[in-house]
Design an enzyme around this catalytic site. Structure first.
Site, short mmCIF file in Angstrom:
data_model
loop_
_atom_site.label_atom_id
_atom_site.label_comp_id
_atom_site.label_asym_id
_atom_site.label_seq_id
_atom_site.Cartn_x
_atom_site.Cartn_y
_atom_site.Cartn_z
N HIS A 1 122.73 52.01 61.36
CA HIS A 1 123.63 52.72 62.28
C HIS A 1 124.07 53.89 61.98
O HIS A 1 124.35 54.06 60.63
CB HIS A 1 124.67 51.24 62.63
CG HIS A 1 125.65 51.36 60.92
ND1 HIS A 1 124.93 50.35 60.11
CD2 HIS A 1 126.77 51.55 60.96
CE1 HIS A 1 125.70 50.37 59.22
NE2 HIS A 1 126.92 50.70 59.60
N SER B 1 128.98 48.14 72.49
CA SER B 1 130.34 48.09 72.79
C SER B 1 131.00 49.27 73.82
O SER B 1 131.61 49.13 74.68
CB SER B 1 131.27 48.38 71.45
OG SER B 1 131.04 49.37 70.78
C1 LIG Z 1 122.81 45.87 67.27
C2 LIG Z 1 122.76 46.96 66.44
N1 LIG Z 1 121.81 47.11 65.25
C3 LIG Z 1 122.15 48.14 64.56
C4 LIG Z 1 121.31 48.65 63.55
O1 LIG Z 1 121.81 49.65 62.87
O2 LIG Z 1 120.09 48.25 63.65
S1 LIG Z 1 123.76 48.67 65.04
C5 LIG Z 1 124.06 47.80 66.15
C6 LIG Z 1 125.40 47.56 66.96
C7 LIG Z 1 125.39 48.71 67.75
O3 LIG Z 1 126.58 48.45 68.57
P1 LIG Z 1 127.72 49.47 69.12
O4 LIG Z 1 126.96 50.34 69.99
O5 LIG Z 1 128.80 48.68 69.91
O6 LIG Z 1 128.20 50.40 67.78
#
Ligand SMILES: Cc1nc(C(=O)O)sc1CCOP(=O)(O)O
Length: 210
Positions: free
Chosen positions: A124, A179
């Protein structure tokens, strides 16, 4: 390739709520991922059926891990993780499916490209409550990956309308959000805002024209 906006399901919304949001936001996005990791094939199938029943084109639907459900519904593709079938297995047996790979390092991104993935999702990037307890990997690492692999790199994690430009400027071929849209007070307005940012003209390779 124009840059892309992907939406990822939260794994926490009831199917009706998810599908009714998607009925309104799908015109603004390139892909909707059904990522319902704790659900059975039957339950994932209900999510996909609800999306299609609410007018989402199958060619905008990507299913996390469940190659079987993707084949049954004839959707665009699958998103594979380390515990999934391998990219080469899926490509060999289901050549019509687009295959995305979830990656978390440069080596994993290179491996995904080598094995024939059509795109990878890297994250992320920023802090996010959707992946709490883990340090974000940052924009610099994203830039290094974009420079090193020849498949589209979609950035994920903590991305919203306030920081999406930074990620796209770094060279990401798109963004994936959970989100920012699904937990927004007004998901449609948020999706429109993100689509507007993504579809701007972005310089190639994070600033260098080529
Ligand atoms: C599903 C997912 N995968 C990730 C990775 O790093 O592989 S981070 C993540 C969550 C993304 O959620 P949001 O947009 O709320 O931050």
């Amino acid at each position: 390739m124009t840059k892309q906006l992907h939406l990822i399901s939260t794994g926490k919304q009831p199917v009706e709520q998810f599908a009714s949001i998607c009925a309104h936001v799908h015109p603004y996005v390139d892909a909707i991922h059904v990522r319902e990791k704790r659900k059975t094939a039957r339950e994932v199938s209900a999510f996909v059926a609800a999306l299609i029943g609410n007018g989402v084109p199958p060619q905008k639907i990507i299913i996390n891990d469940r190659v079987d459900v993707a084949v049954v519904y004839g959707v665009k593709g699958v998103q594979l993780a380390y515990h999934s079938l391998s990219v080469s297995q899926v490509k060999r047996h289901f050549p019509r499916l687009a295959v995305g790979c979830s990656v978390h390092s440069l080596d994993e991104a290179k491996e995904a490209a080598k094995s024939g993935a059509d795109f990878c999702i890297y994250g992320h990037i920023f802090l996010t409550t959707s992946k709490s307890g883990m340090a974000p990997r940052g924009v610099d690492s994203l830039q290094a990956i974009v420079a090193s692999v020849n498949i589209p790199v979609i950035a994920i994690g903590g991305i919203h309308a306030g920081n999406a430009a930074q990620v796209l400027q770094a060279g990401a071929d798109g963004i994936a959000v959970m989100s920012a849209v699904f937990l927004a007070r007004d998901p449609v307005a948020e999706a429109k805002k993100l689509a507007h940012i993504v579809k701007q003209t972005w310089p190639m390779n994070g600033g260098e024209e080529c």
